[in-house]
Write a protein that holds these residues in place. Sequence first.
Motif, short mmCIF file in Angstrom:
data_model
loop_
_atom_site.label_atom_id
_atom_site.label_comp_id
_atom_site.label_asym_id
_atom_site.label_seq_id
_atom_site.Cartn_x
_atom_site.Cartn_y
_atom_site.Cartn_z
N GLY A 1 53.68 39.39 51.99
CA GLY A 1 53.61 38.35 53.02
C GLY A 1 52.51 37.32 52.84
N ALA A 2 51.71 37.42 51.78
CA ALA A 2 50.65 36.43 51.57
C ALA A 2 51.23 35.11 51.11
N GLU A 3 50.68 34.03 51.63
CA GLU A 3 51.10 32.69 51.19
C GLU A 3 50.08 32.09 50.24
N GLN A 4 48.81 32.14 50.63
CA GLN A 4 47.72 31.67 49.79
C GLN A 4 46.77 32.85 49.54
N ILE A 5 46.10 32.85 48.41
CA ILE A 5 45.22 33.95 48.03
C ILE A 5 43.90 33.40 47.51
N CYS A 6 42.81 33.87 48.06
CA CYS A 6 41.49 33.49 47.55
C CYS A 6 41.12 34.43 46.41
N LEU A 7 40.67 33.86 45.30
CA LEU A 7 40.19 34.65 44.17
C LEU A 7 38.68 34.75 44.28
#
Length: 295
Positions: A245-251
Amino acid sequence: MTDPIRYFVGVDGGGTSCRARITDINGHILGEAKTGSANILLGADIAMASIIDAIATAATIAGLNEESYSSMSVGLALAGAEQQSAWYEFMAQPHPFGAVTLNTDAYGACLGAWGGGDGAILIAGTGSCGILLKDSEQHVVGGREFPISDQGGGAVMGLRLVQQTLLAHDGIRPITPLAEHVLSHFNHDIDAIVSWSKSARPCDYGQFSPAIFAEAYRGDSLGIELLNQTAADIEMWMKALVKRGAEQICLMGSIAERIQPWLIPPMQQRVATPMGDAMDGALAMARSSHNLYPL
């Protein structure tokens, strides 16, 4: 009677380092410090010693001393905290602080990245773990510690490098400048590498990650191969988070923050800029209980 809380402390502890940040009750930063590993799977006592050392150093910078510890609420975002037995072993230790809450380093990083709200992060430093916070639930991928998990992290990168360097020494693949770097580190003594490997910790393998990046950018074929594999590992974790369900992901983390140019374009488009760091998340934990397991 317990002392009133006058300070909040956020601690981000991984396989290589432990960082502590102290603020007053209004959120003003008073001091920060960095010490050694605080992965609780390396030993609850070792992790606690690093944490107390980091907080003591930060307290000195802030003009505080040990008498202030009982007025501190400490949020601990630590590697290894996902293992339930290790979590309880750590929390059973005595400590001088007014309050302590413990969750994983990935949880703290996610809270910091998304300002305490829902969102997803992929943290890759010495180890790796992905986490999605959504609708008051945690969805975690990976993070089961080196060597059985942590793909995309510096320790796995270092392990693969050592393996490939031994193959190069045996004439199975070419000796590149990166392989020569490892051989020189051990004075070209293969027995020394074998002996070292018997007690090497994740951070010992992770120490080679800067050289992997540096030599890859110089065109070293082994370095490029290793970074492509690391990018593929991180893409695997990102895809798993998207599926949940993630749309954007912080690295986040020393490896994740440098691997973005090596990712395939669809995953690069998923990358978001974090609002804060893991210590910001740990400070949010310090303000209210975020314990992973019930006490």
